[in-house]
Scaffold this motif. Structure first.
Motif, PDB file in Angstrom:
ATOM      1  N   UNK A  82      36.220  71.879  18.046  1.00  0.00           N
ATOM      2  CA  UNK A  82      35.114  71.510  19.094  1.00  0.00           C
ATOM      3  C   UNK A  82      35.884  70.591  20.182  1.00  0.00           C
ATOM      4  N   UNK A  83      35.517  70.911  21.440  1.00  0.00           N
ATOM      5  CA  UNK A  83      35.906  70.032  22.521  1.00  0.00           C
ATOM      6  C   UNK A  83      35.029  69.687  23.412  1.00  0.00           C
ATOM      7  N   UNK A  84      33.631  69.730  23.251  1.00  0.00           N
ATOM      8  CA  UNK A  84      32.549  69.305  24.010  1.00  0.00           C
ATOM      9  C   UNK A  84      31.271  69.971  23.628  1.00  0.00           C
ATOM     10  N   UNK A  85      30.004  69.297  23.386  1.00  0.00           N
ATOM     11  CA  UNK A  85      28.960  69.887  23.200  1.00  0.00           C
ATOM     12  C   UNK A  85      27.523  69.077  23.668  1.00  0.00           C
ATOM     13  N   UNK A  86      27.072  69.468  24.946  1.00  0.00           N
ATOM     14  CA  UNK A  86      25.983  68.890  25.256  1.00  0.00           C
ATOM     15  C   UNK A  86      24.722  69.944  25.517  1.00  0.00           C
ATOM     16  N   UNK A  87      23.514  69.418  25.413  1.00  0.00           N
ATOM     17  CA  UNK A  87      22.353  70.464  25.716  1.00  0.00           C
ATOM     18  C   UNK A  87      21.143  69.504  26.284  1.00  0.00           C
ATOM     19  N   UNK A  88      20.262  70.365  26.547  1.00  0.00           N
ATOM     20  CA  UNK A  88      19.075  69.710  27.249  1.00  0.00           C
ATOM     21  C   UNK A  88      17.771  70.673  26.244  1.00  0.00           C
ATOM     22  N   UNK A 142      31.180  64.664  30.167  1.00  0.00           N
ATOM     23  CA  UNK A 142      30.362  63.697  29.560  1.00  0.00           C
ATOM     24  C   UNK A 142      29.952  63.504  27.981  1.00  0.00           C
ATOM     25  N   UNK A 143      30.434  64.480  27.436  1.00  0.00           N
ATOM     26  CA  UNK A 143      30.456  64.211  25.916  1.00  0.00           C
ATOM     27  C   UNK A 143      31.527  63.023  25.441  1.00  0.00           C
ATOM     28  N   UNK A 144      30.517  61.806  24.738  1.00  0.00           N
ATOM     29  CA  UNK A 144      31.287  60.629  24.470  1.00  0.00           C
ATOM     30  C   UNK A 144      32.385  60.558  23.693  1.00  0.00           C
ATOM     31  N   UNK A 145      32.336  61.924  22.796  1.00  0.00           N
ATOM     32  CA  UNK A 145      33.405  61.877  21.767  1.00  0.00           C
ATOM     33  C   UNK A 145      34.782  62.381  22.333  1.00  0.00           C
ATOM     34  N   UNK A 146      34.812  62.898  23.440  1.00  0.00           N
ATOM     35  CA  UNK A 146      36.006  63.368  24.132  1.00  0.00           C
ATOM     36  C   UNK A 146      36.288  62.966  25.350  1.00  0.00           C
ATOM     37  N   UNK A 147      37.555  62.802  25.882  1.00  0.00           N
ATOM     38  CA  UNK A 147      37.910  62.464  27.206  1.00  0.00           C
ATOM     39  C   UNK A 147      37.443  63.791  27.916  1.00  0.00           C
ATOM     40  N   UNK A 148      37.164  63.508  29.352  1.00  0.00           N
ATOM     41  CA  UNK A 148      36.781  64.442  30.286  1.00  0.00           C
ATOM     42  C   UNK A 148      37.604  65.610  30.351  1.00  0.00           C
ATOM     43  N   UNK A 149      37.515  66.885  30.299  1.00  0.00           N
ATOM     44  CA  UNK A 149      38.301  67.896  30.229  1.00  0.00           C
ATOM     45  C   UNK A 149      39.210  68.046  31.786  1.00  0.00           C
ATOM     46  N   UNK A 155      24.715  61.389  12.336  1.00  0.00           N
ATOM     47  CA  UNK A 155      24.715  61.558  13.764  1.00  0.00           C
ATOM     48  C   UNK A 155      23.792  60.711  14.462  1.00  0.00           C
ATOM     49  N   UNK A 156      22.486  60.678  13.861  1.00  0.00           N
ATOM     50  CA  UNK A 156      21.457  59.567  14.506  1.00  0.00           C
ATOM     51  C   UNK A 156      21.652  57.997  14.217  1.00  0.00           C
ATOM     52  N   UNK A 157      22.924  57.851  13.721  1.00  0.00           N
ATOM     53  CA  UNK A 157      23.143  56.329  13.315  1.00  0.00           C
ATOM     54  C   UNK A 157      22.539  55.885  12.047  1.00  0.00           C
ATOM     55  N   UNK A 158      22.130  56.639  11.150  1.00  0.00           N
ATOM     56  CA  UNK A 158      21.482  56.131  10.021  1.00  0.00           C
ATOM     57  C   UNK A 158      22.193  56.372   8.585  1.00  0.00           C
TER      58      UNK A 158
END
Length: 501
Positions: free
Chosen positions: A375-381, A402-409, A476-479
């Protein structure tokens, strides 16, 4: 402190005196409206020209082009220059819009020296510039009026790239008096007669209606321009503004447009065609609730067969409901990759032009990027409130940057990145986690104002059963794991998933 401020003022004055003495109008909007780095700027023009439509219109005497930031208007600007780049010109007259010189009533000519962009200096054709001034008002020598105006500078790099040996004549047409455009246009034609010249009128179209209203209004404005009757067009465009009270303007560069029309008429051009049209709401980064319109028009001596002029129409469709064909999936994957290539490589974006109505239906989407299987990035709407092509392009860019888990590509890594698209059905609540079907349902978990989501394929790829999937969703939700067992709500959706080969 006062002494420091004093010397800073002295330095500033000496700097501007040096600018004036050198006769070079410095680039003021590089890095704001278009790339500032020479290599990236050249790449941006190449990318936009490669993405431009290929028009078969005859050689233009004049064109109308937009002057907004290139991520919004660059595609329409490139459409016009792809057409004229098929021909040769020795001099390009740039008719700018007056945004900043509020006292200017006539036509301000930059009469000597050069206009500078990151690509270098474009030499002013002093013989033509001084000949125009020699004809008297409204033509006046006023290089200072050019200093803060962007409408010529934003267009100029395309002139430099497409016509590197051509000289330029920059003119800002101010005021609102019909006598100004009529006299300026006649003077321009008189001086250019017998010369291999291109006239470029710089103007955006409607300002700040919603996207659908802009399209309707802008096509009326473009139709008026294509009449090649400047007096009638002026009356029609003012009528459009009166009839649409929400408009700030129907054409911010009306005076340059009318001047170009008059000059083109006097040079024998009585025909005009729309090259292309879009508004900022059609682009990936634009807000469809408040847009600016952009049109490209060619004015020609030769008549144009009706079939040669493209229609500025965009299909309208409802909600996304049907399975895509292999060809439709390939189209979206190519658009996602092109969006990444242009945005990361040259700070520009492609304009989606495929007329298939399915791409204009509304849906949510995720774009997943993988590099060497990881995985290198995953964002959705999730909301089905955006046209399919726009949400795919936007999420591709967001996943890369903008995926906070990774530096910008980085553009250098893009060749190793694999793209996967998930088009989403509208999500719906379920009564219990027991209604979630692993491998079929994507899941949105909500609890105490926080939420997390997994696509349908995640659990299958990871080998999770339902409990394991929900445990990971809680984390993932912080719980803590097992948060799903109490006070949590769930919504599910399905996804059409496809990827690059």
């Amino acid at each position: 402190m006062r002494r420091f401020v004093f010397w800073m003022m002295v330095v500033a004055v000496l700097f501007w005196q040096g600018v004036a003495e050198s006769g070079v109008r410095q680039a003021a909007y590089a890095g704001k409206f278009y790339p500032a780095q020479p290599r990236k700027l050249a790449q941006a023009i190449d990318d936009l020209l490669a993405d431009a439509i290929d028009s078969n219109l005859p050689k233009p005497v004049a064109i109308v082009v937009p002057h907004a930031g290139w991520v919004y208007s660059g595609n329409i600007l490139a459409d016009a220059f792809r057409l004229v780049s098929r021909y040769s010109y020795d001099v390009v007259v740039l008719l700018g819009t007056n945004h900043t010189a509020h006292s200017l009533k006539g036509a301000a000519v930059f009469d000597a020296g050069a206009y500078r962009t990151p690509l270098g200096d474009a030499a002013v054709d002093e013989s033509i510039a001084k000949a125009l001034i020699g004809l008297g008002k409204p033509m006046i020598a006023a290089p200072a009026d050019h200093q803060d105006e962007h409408s010529i500078e934003v267009v100029l790099p395309f002139v430099q790239k497409c016509f590197p040996s051509a000289s330029v004549v920059p003119v800002i047409v101010g005021g609102s008096n019909a006598a100004t455009w009529e006299k300026a246009g006649a003077m321009l034609a008189r001086i250019l007669k017998g010369k291999n010249a291109l006239i470029v009128a710089s103007s955006d179209l409607s300002h700040y209606p919603d996207a659908d209203t802009a399209r309707k209004v802008d096509l009326q404005t473009l139709s008026a321009i294509c009449s090649m009757n400047p007096a009638a067009a002026e009356e029609q465009i003012h009528g459009i503004e009166r009839a649409n009270r929400g408009l700030s303007t129907a054409a911010c560069g009306l005076m340059p447009i009318l001047t170009a029309m008059k000059a083109a008429n006097d040079l024998g051009a009585m025909h005009a065609s729309i090259i292309s049209y879009a508004n900022s709401g059609d682009t990936l980064l634009g807000d469809r609730k408040r847009v600016v319109g952009y049109g490209a028009v060619a004015m020609t001596v030769e008549d144009v067969p009706a079939a040669a002029a493209p229609e500025a129409k965009v299909p309208v469709a409802g909600a996304f409901t049907e399975e895509l064909t292999a060809e439709q999936k390939e189209t979206l994957l190519r658009f996602a990759r092109k969006s990444l290539q242009m945005y990361l490589g040259s700070e520009t974006l492609p304009l989606f032009r495929d007329p298939d109505p399915v791409f204009y239906s509304h849906c949510g989407a995720f774009v997943t990027l993988k590099k060497q299987g990881n995985l290198r990035g995953c964002i959705g709407h999730l909301e089905a409130d955006t046209k399919m092509y726009r949400i795919v392009g936007k999420m591709a860019i967001s996943a890369a940057t903008q995926d906070p888990r990774f530096s910008p590509l980085d553009i250098r890594d893009l060749q190793d990145v694999h793209i996967e698209i998930s088009l989403l059905t509208p999500y719906r609540p379920v009564a219990s986690f027991n209604d979630i079907v692993v491998g079929k349902h994507g899941v949105l978990l909500k609890k105490f104002g926080q939420y997390a989501v997994f696509l349908p394929q995640v659990a299958t790829e990871q080998g999770w059963d339902r409990s394991q999937m929900l445990d990971h969703l809680c984390r993932k939700a912080g719980f803590d794991e097992s948060c799903w067992k109490k006070n949590a709500s769930f919504e599910v959706f399905e996804a059409m998933v496809f990827e690059e080969p």
